[in-house]
Design a protein around this motif. Sequence first.
Motif, PDB file in Angstrom:
ATOM      1  N   LYS A 108       0.872  -1.176   0.000  1.00  0.00           N
ATOM      2  CA  LYS A 108       0.000   0.000   0.000  1.00  0.00           C
ATOM      3  C   LYS A 108       0.905   1.220   0.000  1.00  0.00           C
ATOM      4  O   LYS A 108       1.806   1.333   0.818  1.00  0.00           O
ATOM      5  N   ASP A 109       0.670   2.119  -0.941  1.00  0.00           N
ATOM      6  CA  ASP A 109       1.494   3.320  -1.097  1.00  0.00           C
ATOM      7  C   ASP A 109       0.751   4.516  -0.515  1.00  0.00           C
ATOM      8  O   ASP A 109      -0.371   4.812  -0.903  1.00  0.00           O
ATOM      9  N   PHE A 110       1.384   5.185   0.447  1.00  0.00           N
ATOM     10  CA  PHE A 110       0.795   6.381   1.045  1.00  0.00           C
ATOM     11  C   PHE A 110       1.329   7.658   0.403  1.00  0.00           C
ATOM     12  O   PHE A 110       1.120   8.752   0.898  1.00  0.00           O
ATOM     13  N   GLY A 111       2.078   7.506  -0.712  1.00  0.00           N
ATOM     14  CA  GLY A 111       2.536   8.664  -1.457  1.00  0.00           C
ATOM     15  C   GLY A 111       3.767   9.353  -0.898  1.00  0.00           C
ATOM     16  O   GLY A 111       4.005  10.510  -1.194  1.00  0.00           O
ATOM     17  N   HIS A 112       4.560   8.658  -0.115  1.00  0.00           N
ATOM     18  CA  HIS A 112       5.769   9.259   0.456  1.00  0.00           C
ATOM     19  C   HIS A 112       7.038   8.557  -0.021  1.00  0.00           C
ATOM     20  O   HIS A 112       8.062   8.596   0.638  1.00  0.00           O
ATOM     21  N   GLY A 113       6.967   7.886  -1.145  1.00  0.00           N
ATOM     22  CA  GLY A 113       8.154   7.264  -1.715  1.00  0.00           C
ATOM     23  C   GLY A 113       8.464   5.868  -1.230  1.00  0.00           C
ATOM     24  O   GLY A 113       9.506   5.319  -1.550  1.00  0.00           O
ATOM     25  N   SER A 114       7.591   5.278  -0.423  1.00  0.00           N
ATOM     26  CA  SER A 114       7.797   3.901  -0.004  1.00  0.00           C
ATOM     27  C   SER A 114       6.434   3.265   0.251  1.00  0.00           C
ATOM     28  O   SER A 114       5.414   3.942   0.281  1.00  0.00           O
ATOM     29  N   VAL A 115       6.436   1.961   0.422  1.00  0.00           N
ATOM     30  CA  VAL A 115       5.183   1.239   0.631  1.00  0.00           C
ATOM     31  C   VAL A 115       5.208   0.555   1.991  1.00  0.00           C
ATOM     32  O   VAL A 115       6.267   0.338   2.575  1.00  0.00           O
ATOM     33  N   VAL A 116       4.020   0.210   2.464  1.00  0.00           N
ATOM     34  CA  VAL A 116       3.866  -0.620   3.654  1.00  0.00           C
ATOM     35  C   VAL A 116       3.079  -1.853   3.232  1.00  0.00           C
ATOM     36  O   VAL A 116       2.400  -1.847   2.204  1.00  0.00           O
ATOM     37  N   CYS A 117       3.179  -2.903   4.019  1.00  0.00           N
ATOM     38  CA  CYS A 117       2.414  -4.112   3.738  1.00  0.00           C
ATOM     39  C   CYS A 117       1.082  -4.042   4.482  1.00  0.00           C
ATOM     40  O   CYS A 117       1.047  -3.662   5.654  1.00  0.00           O
ATOM     41  N   VAL A 118       0.012  -4.424   3.803  1.00  0.00           N
ATOM     42  CA  VAL A 118      -1.309  -4.426   4.409  1.00  0.00           C
ATOM     43  C   VAL A 118      -1.378  -5.522   5.463  1.00  0.00           C
ATOM     44  O   VAL A 118      -0.962  -6.662   5.225  1.00  0.00           O
ATOM     45  N   CYS A 119      -1.882  -5.167   6.634  1.00  0.00           N
ATOM     46  CA  CYS A 119      -2.174  -6.142   7.684  1.00  0.00           C
ATOM     47  C   CYS A 119      -3.477  -5.688   8.315  1.00  0.00           C
ATOM     48  O   CYS A 119      -3.549  -4.610   8.898  1.00  0.00           O
ATOM     49  N   ASN A 120      -4.515  -6.477   8.129  1.00  0.00           N
ATOM     50  CA  ASN A 120      -5.826  -6.087   8.640  1.00  0.00           C
ATOM     51  C   ASN A 120      -6.525  -7.300   9.244  1.00  0.00           C
ATOM     52  O   ASN A 120      -5.878  -8.305   9.536  1.00  0.00           O
ATOM     53  N   ALA A 121      -7.828  -7.225   9.395  1.00  0.00           N
ATOM     54  CA  ALA A 121      -8.577  -8.300  10.045  1.00  0.00           C
ATOM     55  C   ALA A 121      -8.596  -9.589   9.238  1.00  0.00           C
ATOM     56  O   ALA A 121      -8.807 -10.663   9.792  1.00  0.00           O
ATOM     57  N   THR A 122      -8.384  -9.528   7.925  1.00  0.00           N
ATOM     58  CA  THR A 122      -8.493 -10.731   7.100  1.00  0.00           C
ATOM     59  C   THR A 122      -7.189 -11.171   6.450  1.00  0.00           C
ATOM     60  O   THR A 122      -7.122 -12.261   5.896  1.00  0.00           O
TER      61      THR A 122
END
Length: 165
Positions: free
Chosen positions: A14-28
């Motif tokens: 998931k890209d928040f527009g700051h030049g890097s990504v994070v990995c999605v971790c949610n309920a599912t």
Amino acid sequence: TLPCLPGARPCIPKDFGHGSVVCVCNATYCDTLDPLVLPAPGSYLKYESSKAGKRLERSEGKFQSSLSTRGLLLTLDTSALYQHVKGFGGSLSDAAAMNILKLSRPAQDNLLRSYFSESGIEYNLIRVPMACSDFSVRPYSYDDVPNDFELKHFRLVDEDVKMKV
């Protein structure tokens, strides 16, 4: 709650527009790693993450007795041991606890599993700051009464009782 499944589940970036990504971790869904195994003698495993999107990408290699190409030289002297590693972990600050508690219970379970389980990065230590830190929403201590050397007014605050203990 998702069961702990053997084998890796890839990062959903998931890209928040700051030049890097994070990995999605949610309920599912939360990404996981292959089970950790010790490499063969003379070999090593490397896990690499990068701003470009690698997330604990695993690669293997063999130790060499001499450097045959130009590059970084890392020398291991296995005859000299300086310390014992008890484990690896992170810090549970007020800010981290507040964010974790804002997640749904299934998302909390997935997040904590990604840190502490065999399908995650297998943390086994947590550091909890004593009183406030730079990641607290307000300054506080456990005894604000001047000259109370016997700590008669010592008490944990709500941040500790509700979020970290």
